[in-house]
Design a protein around this motif. Structure first.
Motif, PDB file in Angstrom:
ATOM      1  N   ILE A  26       0.837  -1.203   0.000  1.00  0.00           N
ATOM      2  CA  ILE A  26       0.000   0.000   0.000  1.00  0.00           C
ATOM      3  C   ILE A  26       0.871   1.252   0.000  1.00  0.00           C
ATOM      4  N   GLY A  27       1.948   1.216   0.781  1.00  0.00           N
ATOM      5  CA  GLY A  27       2.856   2.362   0.826  1.00  0.00           C
ATOM      6  C   GLY A  27       3.474   2.658  -0.518  1.00  0.00           C
ATOM      7  N   PHE A  28       3.929   1.624  -1.231  1.00  0.00           N
ATOM      8  CA  PHE A  28       4.538   1.834  -2.548  1.00  0.00           C
ATOM      9  C   PHE A  28       3.493   2.293  -3.568  1.00  0.00           C
ATOM     10  N   ILE A  29       2.261   1.802  -3.460  1.00  0.00           N
ATOM     11  CA  ILE A  29       1.202   2.243  -4.373  1.00  0.00           C
ATOM     12  C   ILE A  29       0.889   3.721  -4.154  1.00  0.00           C
ATOM     13  N   VAL A  30       0.778   4.141  -2.886  1.00  0.00           N
ATOM     14  CA  VAL A  30       0.526   5.554  -2.586  1.00  0.00           C
ATOM     15  C   VAL A  30       1.677   6.418  -3.080  1.00  0.00           C
ATOM     16  N   LEU A  31       2.917   5.942  -2.850  1.00  0.00           N
ATOM     17  CA  LEU A  31       4.088   6.681  -3.315  1.00  0.00           C
ATOM     18  C   LEU A  31       4.077   6.825  -4.835  1.00  0.00           C
ATOM     19  N   GLY A  32       3.828   5.720  -5.539  1.00  0.00           N
ATOM     20  CA  GLY A  32       3.803   5.768  -7.001  1.00  0.00           C
ATOM     21  C   GLY A  32       2.720   6.683  -7.532  1.00  0.00           C
ATOM     22  N   THR A  33       1.544   6.628  -6.919  1.00  0.00           N
ATOM     23  CA  THR A  33       0.437   7.490  -7.354  1.00  0.00           C
ATOM     24  C   THR A  33       0.765   8.965  -7.153  1.00  0.00           C
ATOM     25  N   ALA A  34       1.310   9.290  -5.970  1.00  0.00           N
ATOM     26  CA  ALA A  34       1.673  10.682  -5.687  1.00  0.00           C
ATOM     27  C   ALA A  34       2.767  11.161  -6.626  1.00  0.00           C
ATOM     28  N   TYR A  35       3.747  10.303  -6.874  1.00  0.00           N
ATOM     29  CA  TYR A  35       4.868  10.693  -7.730  1.00  0.00           C
ATOM     30  C   TYR A  35       4.420  10.922  -9.170  1.00  0.00           C
ATOM     31  N   LEU A  39       4.391  14.360 -11.325  1.00  0.00           N
ATOM     32  CA  LEU A  39       5.144  14.448 -12.577  1.00  0.00           C
ATOM     33  C   LEU A  39       4.299  15.028 -13.698  1.00  0.00           C
ATOM     34  N   PHE A  40       3.124  14.471 -13.917  1.00  0.00           N
ATOM     35  CA  PHE A  40       2.313  14.917 -15.048  1.00  0.00           C
ATOM     36  C   PHE A  40       1.653  16.265 -14.785  1.00  0.00           C
ATOM     37  N   SER A 101      10.790  13.977 -20.671  1.00  0.00           N
ATOM     38  CA  SER A 101      11.439  13.890 -19.366  1.00  0.00           C
ATOM     39  C   SER A 101      10.475  13.366 -18.309  1.00  0.00           C
ATOM     40  N   ILE A 102       9.197  13.710 -18.440  1.00  0.00           N
ATOM     41  CA  ILE A 102       8.199  13.213 -17.488  1.00  0.00           C
ATOM     42  C   ILE A 102       8.064  11.690 -17.606  1.00  0.00           C
ATOM     43  N   ILE A 103       8.011  11.190 -18.833  1.00  0.00           N
ATOM     44  CA  ILE A 103       7.896   9.745 -19.050  1.00  0.00           C
ATOM     45  C   ILE A 103       9.145   9.027 -18.548  1.00  0.00           C
ATOM     46  N   ILE A 104      10.316   9.547 -18.921  1.00  0.00           N
ATOM     47  CA  ILE A 104      11.565   8.929 -18.475  1.00  0.00           C
ATOM     48  C   ILE A 104      11.710   9.082 -16.964  1.00  0.00           C
ATOM     49  N   GLY A 105      11.236  10.211 -16.416  1.00  0.00           N
ATOM     50  CA  GLY A 105      11.280  10.413 -14.976  1.00  0.00           C
ATOM     51  C   GLY A 105      10.429   9.396 -14.235  1.00  0.00           C
ATOM     52  N   ALA A 106       9.274   9.039 -14.808  1.00  0.00           N
ATOM     53  CA  ALA A 106       8.440   8.004 -14.189  1.00  0.00           C
ATOM     54  C   ALA A 106       9.165   6.661 -14.174  1.00  0.00           C
ATOM     55  N   SER A 129      12.885   5.773  -0.759  1.00  0.00           N
ATOM     56  CA  SER A 129      12.266   6.070  -2.062  1.00  0.00           C
ATOM     57  C   SER A 129      11.407   7.323  -1.981  1.00  0.00           C
ATOM     58  N   ILE A 130      10.686   7.480  -0.881  1.00  0.00           N
ATOM     59  CA  ILE A 130       9.852   8.674  -0.701  1.00  0.00           C
ATOM     60  C   ILE A 130      10.722   9.922  -0.700  1.00  0.00           C
ATOM     61  N   LEU A 131      11.823   9.885   0.048  1.00  0.00           N
ATOM     62  CA  LEU A 131      12.709  11.052   0.116  1.00  0.00           C
ATOM     63  C   LEU A 131      13.367  11.342  -1.235  1.00  0.00           C
ATOM     64  N   ALA A 132      13.661  10.293  -1.987  1.00  0.00           N
ATOM     65  CA  ALA A 132      14.373  10.475  -3.256  1.00  0.00           C
ATOM     66  C   ALA A 132      13.468  11.032  -4.350  1.00  0.00           C
ATOM     67  N   VAL A 133      12.361  10.353  -4.629  1.00  0.00           N
ATOM     68  CA  VAL A 133      11.558  10.723  -5.805  1.00  0.00           C
ATOM     69  C   VAL A 133      10.637  11.913  -5.559  1.00  0.00           C
ATOM     70  N   LEU A 134      10.398  12.281  -4.296  1.00  0.00           N
ATOM     71  CA  LEU A 134       9.567  13.449  -4.017  1.00  0.00           C
ATOM     72  C   LEU A 134      10.400  14.651  -3.585  1.00  0.00           C
ATOM     73  N   SER A 135      11.708  14.586  -3.798  1.00  0.00           N
ATOM     74  CA  SER A 135      12.580  15.710  -3.455  1.00  0.00           C
ATOM     75  C   SER A 135      12.515  16.778  -4.547  1.00  0.00           C
ATOM     76  N   ALA A 136      12.873  18.005  -4.176  1.00  0.00           N
ATOM     77  CA  ALA A 136      12.848  19.115  -5.133  1.00  0.00           C
ATOM     78  C   ALA A 136      13.810  18.865  -6.285  1.00  0.00           C
ATOM     79  N   SER A 137      14.982  18.298  -5.994  1.00  0.00           N
ATOM     80  CA  SER A 137      15.976  18.062  -7.034  1.00  0.00           C
ATOM     81  C   SER A 137      15.497  17.034  -8.052  1.00  0.00           C
TER      82      SER A 137
END
Length: 495
Positions: A26-35, A39-40, A101-106, A129-137
């Motif tokens: 569930i955590g990874f699904i929520v993370l993926g959905t938010a990310y 992105l889009f 970049s959005i597609i490749i970023g996903a 993973s949460i800290l990495a993919v949802l970071s400003a950079s």
């Protein structure tokens, strides 16, 4: 006895709860959905415009032809092909330029999650993973319409494929083939030919990886080597046909050691400084202080087991990135990958130390959820706010982006004439609209008697023939005025 039985029943019931059993999924699904949602939505959120490198990238991508590979025009070929397809499908807009970049970023986000989940326990991988993919950079990288994201995508893909091969008794041949193709494709991205050499050298020098190579099945190993040799041959042939790509791919520098040190300073100043550098489009600090602290903890925690492959890879990648940034400051973006790995190491160390303090107290162990959750929440929300508002309101970086394409689309009718006289990058970008037959775009003024009744200029407005009928402004420009609409006749017609 009764008390122990009740405790056992409670544990048994909790372990059977759906949320408990599937908490990580569930955590990874929520993370993926938010990310993916972020992105889009990036083109609508921040920076809200295009930078000069993005406009130049779009112009180069649209100029790509089917026979480019036979003419040696192979630098960043996969990204450029995807960007041209996006522009041809959706027209020239801010969204179509950033979509590749959005597609490749996903895909990059998924690969990073898979890599961390491969190397660390599930709870550590989820938090890191949460800290990495949802970071400003990371969000900036995934929302930039340039091939810059490929500098991080290829190494992440190679590390994940390598993790599927190393440490496995019988690695699947498919992973070996895909690894060879990925290594081959990466050398056509500027600067990454050095990374390919580094990976090959590291694999032969590291004892664990050398053991893995020796135990690979003969057929996959031979075919992998054959694919790599064919790739090098293709690169040499392309360089022979089109010699200018040598400088782009090899980064053959012609500068002094002082220039090398200056490039390193320029590269890493926006990563860790609190004042954004004037000559950089990166928002400072590119990596937050809390993330740096976790990475330092992770680096120190790996010293005991440094020669384990996953520990030494992160440290060696940092050294490699510093050296590469001395040749080209943009290459410093590669540090995001080893930083994500070190942050995971830091989280693993912190959680392990907390659990060691209370080995037999489940309440104390569970209580760690609240401070860790608060800590992660502050880091994530702070990073997203830093990204969303920084690129809009920090003058040094906000001024590097413009929404001229949006202003043209909203204020000029198809068939209008646009003169772009003082900016070669803008002209090559808006020339795409001319090639698509939407507007007439020129980089020179004709004779006065050959001017249309009405025309528009981008930026330049001094000593122009005709009278200014209307001025279109933008809040993103330092001088506000972006498009001037002129008329050469008294009779007004709709542009």
């Amino acid at each position: 006895m009764n008390k122990c039985y009740n405790s056992y029943v409670k544990k048994l019931v909790i372990s059977k709860l759906f949320l408990y059993r599937h908490r990580f999924v569930i955590g990874f699904i929520v993370l993926g959905t938010a990310y993916i949602g972020l992105l889009f939505g990036l083109p609508l959120l921040s920076p809200g415009g295009l930078s000069e490198p993005e406009m130049e990238s779009a112009a180069q991508s649209y100029a790509l032809e089917f026979d480019s590979i036979f003419r040696g025009d192979i630098v960043n070929l996969p990204y450029r092909a995807l960007q041209k397809l996006s522009i041809m499908t959706f027209g020239l807009t801010i969204y179509s330029v950033k979509l590749p970049s959005i597609i490749i970023g996903a895909l990059l986000g998924c690969l990073l999650i898979l890599l961390l989940n491969r190397w660390f326990k599930t709870n550590v991988a989820l938090f890191a993973s949460i800290l990495a993919v949802l970071s400003a950079s990371f969000l900036y990288l995934a929302g930039s319409g340039t091939p810059l994201i490929m500098l991080v995508f290829w190494p992440t893909l190679l590390l994940w494929l390598g993790s599927k091969i190393q440490g496995v008794t019988k690695p699947k041949p498919l992973y070996c083939f895909v690894f060879a193709f990925a290594l081959l494709a990466s050398i056509f991205t500027p600067h990454l030919i050095y990374l390919a050499l580094f990976i090959v050298l590291f694999a032969f020098l590291h004892p664990h990886l050398r053991f893995t190579i020796k135990n690979l099945p003969i057929v996959p190993l031979v075919l992998t080597v054959f694919i790599i040799i064919m790739g090098i041959a293709a690169l040499v042939m392309a360089a022979f046909i089109n010699p200018p790509i040598i400088a782009q791919i090899l980064l053959a520098p012609n500068f002094s050691f002082n220039q090398f040190l200056t490039n390193i300073q320029t590269a890493f100043l926006p990563f860790f400084s609190w004042n954004t550098a004037l000559d950089s489009s990166f928002l400072s600090p590119f990596i937050g202080l809390a993330s740096v602290a976790l990475a330092v903890i992770g680096l120190l925690s790996t010293t005991k087991g440094f020669f384990a492959s996953r520990n030494s890879i992160a440290s060696c990648l940092i050294i490699f990135t510093i050296i590469l940034s001395g040749l080209d400051p943009e290459s410093a973006i590669l540090i995001l990958l080893p930083m994500a790995i070190l942050i995971a190491h830091g989280l693993r160390y912190v959680l392990a130390k907390w659990y060691d303090l209370f080995p037999d107290n489940p309440y104390a162990r569970i209580s760690a959820i609240f401070p860790i959750g608060l800590f992660l929440g502050i880091m994530i929300i702070g990073g997203i706010n830093h990204f969303l508002f920084g690129y809009r309101y920090v003058p040094m970086v906000a001024d590097k982006f413009n929404n001229d394409i949006y202003l043209v689309d909203q204020n000029l009718t198809p068939g209008s004439t646009i003169y772009i006289l003082d900016d070669k990058i803008s002209y090559s970008f808006f020339a795409i609209l001319d090639a698509q037959g939407i507007y007439h775009v020129f980089d020179k003024l004709p004779e006065t008697n050959q001017l249309p009744d009405k025309f528009a200029t981008l930026g330049l407005h001094e000593n122009m023939p005709g009278e200014v009928e209307h001025i279109i402004t933008s809040p993103k420009s330092h001088n506000s005025d972006r498009i001037y609409i002129y008329t050469t006749q008294d009779e007004e017609k709709e542009l």
